[in-house]
Design an enzyme around this catalytic site. Sequence first.
Site, short mmCIF file in Angstrom:
data_model
loop_
_atom_site.label_atom_id
_atom_site.label_comp_id
_atom_site.label_asym_id
_atom_site.label_seq_id
_atom_site.Cartn_x
_atom_site.Cartn_y
_atom_site.Cartn_z
N ASP A 1 1.66 11.91 35.23
CA ASP A 1 1.35 13.14 34.49
C ASP A 1 -0.06 13.00 33.94
O ASP A 1 -0.76 12.04 34.28
CB ASP A 1 2.40 13.34 33.38
CG ASP A 1 2.60 14.82 33.02
OD1 ASP A 1 1.59 15.56 32.91
OD2 ASP A 1 3.75 15.22 32.83
N ASP B 1 12.70 1.87 36.09
CA ASP B 1 11.97 2.40 37.25
C ASP B 1 11.90 3.93 37.17
O ASP B 1 12.68 4.62 37.83
CB ASP B 1 12.72 1.92 38.51
CG ASP B 1 12.11 2.40 39.80
OD1 ASP B 1 10.94 2.80 39.81
OD2 ASP B 1 12.83 2.37 40.82
N LEU B 2 11.00 4.45 36.33
CA LEU B 2 10.92 5.90 36.15
C LEU B 2 9.68 6.51 36.79
O LEU B 2 9.50 7.73 36.78
CB LEU B 2 10.97 6.26 34.64
CG LEU B 2 12.26 5.85 33.92
CD1 LEU B 2 12.20 6.26 32.45
CD2 LEU B 2 13.49 6.44 34.59
N LYS B 3 8.78 5.69 37.30
CA LYS B 3 7.62 6.15 38.10
C LYS B 3 6.89 7.33 37.45
O LYS B 3 6.79 8.42 38.03
CB LYS B 3 8.05 6.52 39.51
CG LYS B 3 8.72 5.41 40.29
CD LYS B 3 8.95 5.81 41.73
CE LYS B 3 9.62 4.74 42.56
NZ LYS B 3 11.04 4.49 42.25
N THR C 1 0.02 12.53 28.09
CA THR C 1 1.48 12.58 28.18
C THR C 1 2.05 11.22 28.57
O THR C 1 3.05 10.76 28.01
CB THR C 1 1.89 13.66 29.21
OG1 THR C 1 1.34 14.91 28.77
CG2 THR C 1 3.40 13.79 29.33
N LYS D 1 17.57 -3.43 37.47
CA LYS D 1 16.70 -2.26 37.53
C LYS D 1 17.52 -1.02 37.21
O LYS D 1 18.58 -0.80 37.78
CB LYS D 1 16.08 -2.11 38.91
CG LYS D 1 15.20 -0.87 39.06
CD LYS D 1 14.45 -0.87 40.37
CE LYS D 1 15.18 -0.19 41.48
NZ LYS D 1 15.20 1.28 41.44
N GLY E 1 19.56 -3.74 46.04
CA GLY E 1 20.65 -2.88 45.60
C GLY E 1 21.93 -3.17 46.36
O GLY E 1 22.66 -4.12 46.05
N ARG E 2 22.17 -2.37 47.39
CA ARG E 2 23.46 -2.39 48.08
C ARG E 2 23.91 -3.74 48.64
O ARG E 2 25.12 -4.01 48.62
CB ARG E 2 23.48 -1.29 49.16
CG ARG E 2 23.56 0.10 48.52
CD ARG E 2 23.09 1.18 49.44
NE ARG E 2 21.64 1.07 49.68
CZ ARG E 2 20.98 1.89 50.49
NH1 ARG E 2 21.61 2.86 51.12
NH2 ARG E 2 19.68 1.74 50.64
N GLN F 1 17.28 1.72 54.89
CA GLN F 1 15.98 1.05 54.79
C GLN F 1 15.45 0.81 56.20
O GLN F 1 16.17 0.31 57.06
CB GLN F 1 16.09 -0.28 54.03
CG GLN F 1 16.48 -0.13 52.57
CD GLN F 1 15.30 0.25 51.66
OE1 GLN F 1 14.22 0.62 52.14
NE2 GLN F 1 15.51 0.19 50.36
N ARG G 1 17.21 -7.32 52.93
CA ARG G 1 18.56 -7.41 53.47
C ARG G 1 18.85 -8.84 53.90
O ARG G 1 17.96 -9.54 54.33
CB ARG G 1 18.71 -6.49 54.71
CG ARG G 1 18.64 -5.00 54.40
CD ARG G 1 19.84 -4.57 53.57
NE ARG G 1 19.81 -3.16 53.21
CZ ARG G 1 19.33 -2.68 52.06
NH1 ARG G 1 18.80 -3.49 51.16
NH2 ARG G 1 19.39 -1.40 51.80
N THR H 1 7.23 3.87 50.11
CA THR H 1 7.49 3.37 51.47
C THR H 1 8.14 4.45 52.34
O THR H 1 8.21 4.29 53.55
CB THR H 1 8.37 2.10 51.44
OG1 THR H 1 9.48 2.36 50.58
CG2 THR H 1 7.60 0.91 50.91
#
Length: 239
Positions: A64, A59-61, A68, A32, A210-211, A190, A181, A119
């Site tokens: 508009d 993941d640019l969400k 556009t 991602k 991610g982490r 989180q 996790r 979230t």
Amino acid sequence: MERDVIIACDFDTAEKTYAFLDRFGDERPFVKIGMELYYAEGPAIVRELKRRGHRIFLDLKLHDIPHTVERAMAVLSRLEVDMCNLHAAGTVPMMEAAVRGLTRPDGSRPILLAVTQLTSTDQATMERDLLIDRPIGEVVRHYARNAKTAGLDGVVCSPLEAADVHEACGADFLTVTPGVRFADGDAGDQKRVTTPARAHALGSDFIVVGRPITAAADPTAAWARCRREFIQGGKEDHE
Ligand code: C5P
């Protein structure tokens, strides 16, 4: 697409991203790319990761006016990303425009997901700042149904909402879920987390991690463990 783990490459430079991914040798994890990396490096990072053979969730969400969003989605479609997203709050006409923009002349297009309520937004914040006074679960289901009506493929949501979304929109409507996790891991910032195996049991189609992988001493082993627990489900969950 098969159930899989998507690694959130939340790095601020291309160098750090390549150094991280080089550790995987010949393996090509689904990754991602979020706003931080995309705004730092632009479309070049997408092209390079595609060239290397990664599947990409961009993941640019977007949110508009429909015109556009339609034009912007056409650009992302030409970048050959595998998955991208927008805010369902942009309404059904905006989501329909996004589908039009993404669809290539041959009819193919990347998977398109909607963010329902972030979230990070809870009931109190939604009521106070957005003046939405319905229960947040009902709002999430309504936004998911809107996304389905507009022709989208699924939503980004909490694993805890996945079953509800599938019930409202059908088993084929994708749920892509962060907030995962390991049972013996650190939750970090989180709040409501689930393990990979629990996300499987709750019906997530893809988990975004991610982490627990990017900050692991051995990221390759953490990714393999995460895939094993999520794709197979059950066994290694101590929750
Ligand atoms: O490091 P961690 O596993 O918490 O990363 C989760 C990823 O999923 C981050 O890129 C974060 O921005 C994203 N995300 C999230 N919660 C959402 C939507 C996206 O954690 N509701």
